[in-house]
Design a protein around this motif. Structure first.
Motif: not given
Length: 230
Positions: A167-169, A175-179
């Motif tokens: 579950e890294p995101t 936005k941070s998840s996409e990065e």
């Protein structure tokens, strides 16, 4: 790279035995980018703990890069875990009293890599995740997305054969998840094998293969259609 053969994991719950994984067999080849999905209690986190050598199967075999690691001693498993597996967790698991640079160097301390080389490799890993400007900061001084990038740098610093991301995101905005997924895609393009546990369908769409779990069993295993490439 990864092969499980008839893996069963049981836990004792009071006087009952609960079977969290039921005869799981699967293969993940070197260089694959795989996501594991399923509802809470489906067995996906149990599977990740076994893949990461944090737990042992009750029955069955686990081959990592051609070696049967299911029968190894705790000391041997710890050595492989430190050298060949990189971990990324939802809660980041950074040490608050250590700087970003020191957090990334920590796995190399356990691997007994000389000090000068530790710094060089840590800086190289932080450059890959775009955080060279944060090396002197502490975890409480950076954003959630930056904390996860530090965690990724720490995971790759020993050049592992596989990265396991649980579950890294989960704690991040979109936005941070996409990065984070963009970094994983880049690492995968460089040949790193990556396995991601997620409950978010849009995150799984960034990977190349989705394995779905329910009630301790694999219910589907399919390539990703309409993959999101960043």
């Amino acid at each position: 790279m990864i092969e499980l053969i008839d893996v069963v994991k049981e836990y004792e719950v009071g006087k009952e035995r609960f079977r969290a994984l039921k005869n799981i067999s699967l293969k993940i080849k070197a260089g694959e980018f795989t996501s594991i999905m399923g509802p809470s209690g489906s067995g996906k986190s149990t599977l990740m703990n076994i893949l990461g050598l944090l737990d042992r199967a009750t029955i069955g075999s686990y081959y990592l890069d051609g070696r049967d690691v299911s029968k190894l001693s705790d000391k041997e498993r710890a050595f492989i875990r430190n050298r060949e597996i990189g971990f990324v967790f939802q809660a980041f698991n950074l040490i608050p009293r250590m700087t970003v640079l020191d957090n990334v160097m920590l796995p190399m301390v356990y691997a007994r890599i000389p000090g000068k080389m530790r710094r060089e490799k840590a800086l190289e890993a932080l450059a890959k995740v775009g955080l060279l400007h944060r090396i002197k900061h502490y975890p409480n001084e950076i954003s959630g997305g930056e904390k996860q990038r530090v965690a990724i740098a720490r995971a790759i610093v020993n050049t592992p054969k596989v990265i396991l991301a649980d579950e890294p995101t989960g704690n991040l905005d979109s936005k941070s998840s996409e990065e984070i997924m963009k970094i994983f895609q880049k690492l995968n393009d460089e040949g790193v094998t990556i396995v991601v546990v997620t409950h978010e369908p849009d995150i799984a769409q960034h990977t190349k293969r989705i394995i779905r779990f329910r009630d301790g069993q694999i219910i589907s295993d399919e390539p990703v259609v309409n993959r999101i490439v960043l």
